[in-house]
Scaffold this motif. Structure first.
Motif, PDB file in Angstrom:
ATOM      1  N   ARG A 183       1.305   3.978  12.195  1.00  0.00           N
ATOM      2  CA  ARG A 183       0.555   3.103  11.122  1.00  0.00           C
ATOM      3  C   ARG A 183       0.697   1.703  11.405  1.00  0.00           C
ATOM      4  O   ARG A 183      -0.209   0.786  11.433  1.00  0.00           O
ATOM      5  N   ALA A 240      -0.962   4.854  -0.257  1.00  0.00           N
ATOM      6  CA  ALA A 240      -1.709   5.239   0.870  1.00  0.00           C
ATOM      7  C   ALA A 240      -0.617   5.637   2.056  1.00  0.00           C
ATOM      8  O   ALA A 240      -0.839   6.821   2.782  1.00  0.00           O
ATOM      9  N   LEU A 241       0.549   4.953   2.036  1.00  0.00           N
ATOM     10  CA  LEU A 241       1.474   5.343   3.014  1.00  0.00           C
ATOM     11  C   LEU A 241       2.121   6.641   2.777  1.00  0.00           C
ATOM     12  O   LEU A 241       2.213   7.752   3.589  1.00  0.00           O
ATOM     13  N   LEU A 257      -0.276   9.450   3.434  1.00  0.00           N
ATOM     14  CA  LEU A 257      -0.325   9.544   4.923  1.00  0.00           C
ATOM     15  C   LEU A 257       0.717  10.348   5.505  1.00  0.00           C
ATOM     16  O   LEU A 257       0.641  11.276   6.325  1.00  0.00           O
ATOM     17  N   ASP A 285       1.413  -6.180   5.807  1.00  0.00           N
ATOM     18  CA  ASP A 285       1.616  -4.977   5.017  1.00  0.00           C
ATOM     19  C   ASP A 285       2.546  -3.949   5.646  1.00  0.00           C
ATOM     20  O   ASP A 285       2.199  -2.819   5.669  1.00  0.00           O
ATOM     21  N   ASP A 305       0.938  -1.031   0.020  1.00  0.00           N
ATOM     22  CA  ASP A 305      -0.032  -0.078  -0.083  1.00  0.00           C
ATOM     23  C   ASP A 305       0.789   1.272  -0.220  1.00  0.00           C
ATOM     24  O   ASP A 305       0.812   2.006   0.927  1.00  0.00           O
ATOM     25  N   ALA A 357      -5.333  11.520  10.103  1.00  0.00           N
ATOM     26  CA  ALA A 357      -4.532  11.150   8.861  1.00  0.00           C
ATOM     27  C   ALA A 357      -4.538   9.544   8.712  1.00  0.00           C
ATOM     28  O   ALA A 357      -4.694   9.204   7.613  1.00  0.00           O
ATOM     29  N   SER A 375      -6.650   6.816   5.494  1.00  0.00           N
ATOM     30  CA  SER A 375      -6.357   5.515   4.756  1.00  0.00           C
ATOM     31  C   SER A 375      -6.962   4.230   5.561  1.00  0.00           C
ATOM     32  O   SER A 375      -6.574   3.064   5.587  1.00  0.00           O
TER      33      SER A 375
END
Ligand code: SF4
Ligand code: SF4
Lengths: 227, 300
Positions: free
Chosen positions: B61, A198-199, A202, B38, A195, B109, B113
């Motif tokens: 994340r 998206a990262l 972000l 991921d 991804d 943020a 996502s």
């Protein structure tokens, strides 16, 4: 910068300047950047630099202080006094290995490692960092690699760093690299996450809101290169 | 209970043997785990030096991904074997807790996502899991080939126990020593347990980094250790792979086995050395095998 100030105030003629390099070892109060302390304190999350009692525990705990041009204790003092250029161009900033020994031992609870991180960032932002220093190049390359791929690939990262700084080191470390490769411990492949889009989004989304955006004025840049 | 395994970049490359041995030990002790899907770079040291906010976002994340992956589970325990990853995940949690404004920004943020950061995940180091969840008693019971006669110098490295970790003492940690005592080894008392190995300076400024690794190896040898065990990929790499450079520089002999604590523990559990990634070491730990055989493995 020291050189020019000295030459001006003492009307040193050009001939004399050519013979010996004259550097003043002290600074006058007017030359100090008084806002520097607050900027660094803010960037290091409100570290109470005022509270430092100059006990030197941090320097004693630091495993690399004897290589630094200013020990951690001195750096703290210089930051609060406003010796901006000296601090930001010092080797100290890039020799700090982030081992947190100082932070754990400081009797005043000052997070010296975080101050060092703040100085590293300030040094990069203000363009003070040594351009050929592998430590700062590594940090920068690492940053970009992760920004684009989400992961760090040790092989390509190191090769890039050596090419940019000291290709001879690449040659010197080739045997080591080969040994690692033989054992399946390093590859030249670039690691990527799935991804990535998206990262990246972000990471970019915190850019604008980041309170850490310092505009560097061009005069300080010139000074930095003069030192 | 099941754990989320966060490898981080190094356990997939130079620290591959750490991953292999860790997972083999987990399997042998019936510890269940799933790899984080991921996952991205933890945002460690080098990242922090360029942009701190982004470093925190990277770590957040991963934590949010773990929380999502373990939505159904009661607890989210993230196992981070690399000290740098472990430290930065802890640091991020602490920072966001202390700075609600930044927490709001980063949460928003992440939301964009599709991720939710709720800060309920626990960040764990494998030593912590082994000592506090599995327990020294249980591990003692599972030892197949006691490390009789082996003198172990446990080296924790800097970021494994400080500044945010709480499972052990910051100055004189003992948990790894407990594991090896349980495995029948003798542990060396020394003061180098948490001294810096030189970290990434070995790649950048070797003049400064090599002496740091040298001091550690020298002290271990002086105390007649047979093996140095590490709990971080960078430490193991520095202490093992630069021994030739160190010897050339200091005109000395620092040859000593430097292996992951999970590898030594795996041997004591009676696991196949191949499964523990021992073949990936620069030097095979012949010395250890000899002592282990000479000590006539007692089967408990
Ligand atoms: S240990 Fe703390 S109080 Fe002492 S000199 Fe260093 S920063 Fe100042
Ligand atoms: S964190 Fe940096 S300044 Fe502090 S003791 Fe370690 S190397 Fe020295």
């Amino acid at each position: 910068m020291d050189k020019t100030v000295f030459a001006e105030s003492f009307a040193l003629d050009n001939a004399a300047k050519d013979i010996v390099e004259i550097r003043r070892r002290i600074k006058y109060e007017g030359e100090l950047d008084k806002s520097f302390r607050d900027k660094i304190a803010k960037s290091a999350h409100g570290e109470k630099l005022y509270g430092c009692i100059q006990c030197g525990t941090c320097s004693a705990a630091c495993p690399v202080s004897h290589y630094m041009d200013y020990t951690p204790r001195k750096i703290i003092q210089m930051v609060r006094e406003g010796f901006k250029e000296e601090v930001l161009t010092s080797s100290t900033v890039w020799l700090c290995a982030s081992c947190y020994a100082c932070t754990v031992e400081c009797p005043k609870g000052i997070k010296i490692t975080d101050v060092m991180y703040a100085l590293k960032r300030e040094s990069i932002l203000g363009n003070y960092y040594p351009k050929k220093s592998p430590a700062s190049i590594l940090a920068n390359n690492f940053f970009n690699q992760v920004l684009n791929n989400g992961r760090n690939s040790e092989g390509p990262l190191l090769i890039k760093m050596y090419l940019k700084t000291n290709p001879f080191m690449l040659f010197k470390n080739m045997a080591l690299g080969f040994k690692l490769w033989m054992r399946g411990r390093i590859s030249l492949k670039t690691e990527k996450i799935k991804d990535r889009k998206a990262l990246k989004k972000l990471l970019q989304s915190v850019e604008d809101k980041s309170n850490y955006k310092v505009k560097v004025n061009s005069s300080s840049l010139k000074e930095a290169s003069a030192v | 209970m099941k754990y989320i395994y966060y490898p981080g970049c190094s356990l997939k490359s130079t620290g591959k043997l750490y991953e292999e041995s860790l997972l083999a030990v987990f399997d042998a002790l019936d510890i269940k785990y799933e790899e984080l899907k991921d996952w991205n770079c933890c945002g460690a040291t080098a990242y922090m030096a360029v942009d701190e906010k982004k470093a925190f976002v990277l770590a957040a994340r991963n934590i949010a991904l773990a929380e999502q992956q373990f939505k159904e589970e009661e607890e989210v325990n993230i196992v981070a074997p690399c000290s740098a990853c472990y430290m930065i995940l802890l640091k991020t949690q602490k920072f966001l807790e202390d700075n609600p404004e930044d927490m709001a920004v980063i949460k928003a943020a992440l939301k964009e996502s599709g991720l939710d950061y709720s800060a309920k995940a626990k960040i764990r180091h494998p030593i912590d899991v082994l000592v506090n969840d599995v327990g020294v008693q249980e591990i003692t019971r599972r030892i197949n080939k006691p490390l009789k006669g082996i003198r172990v110098a446990s080296y924790y490295g800097c970021q494994t126990v400080r500044p945010y970790s709480t499972f052990d003492d910051q100055r004189n940690p003992v948990t790894m020593d407990e594991l090896f005592k349980a495995a029948g080894a003798e542990v060396v008392e020394w003061t180098m347990k948490t001294r810096c190995c030189g970290a990434s300076l070995t790649g950048t400024i070797q003049e400064v980094a090599l002496p740091l690794s040298y001091i550690i190896l020298h002290e271990a040898k002086k105390r007649r250790a047979d093996v140095v065990t590490t709990a971080c990929s960078l430490c193991q790499f520095n202490l093992e792979c630069y021994q030739t450079n160190i010897d050339a520089k200091f005109k000395t002999d620092t040859k000593i086995d430097v292996i992951y604590f999970t590898q030594l523990l795996g041997l004591a559990l009676g696991l196949d050395p191949k499964k523990l990634g021992i073949n990936r070491l620069f030097a095979q730990p012949e010395n250890l095998y000899k002592i282990m055989e000479g000590g006539k493995p007692v089967y408990v």
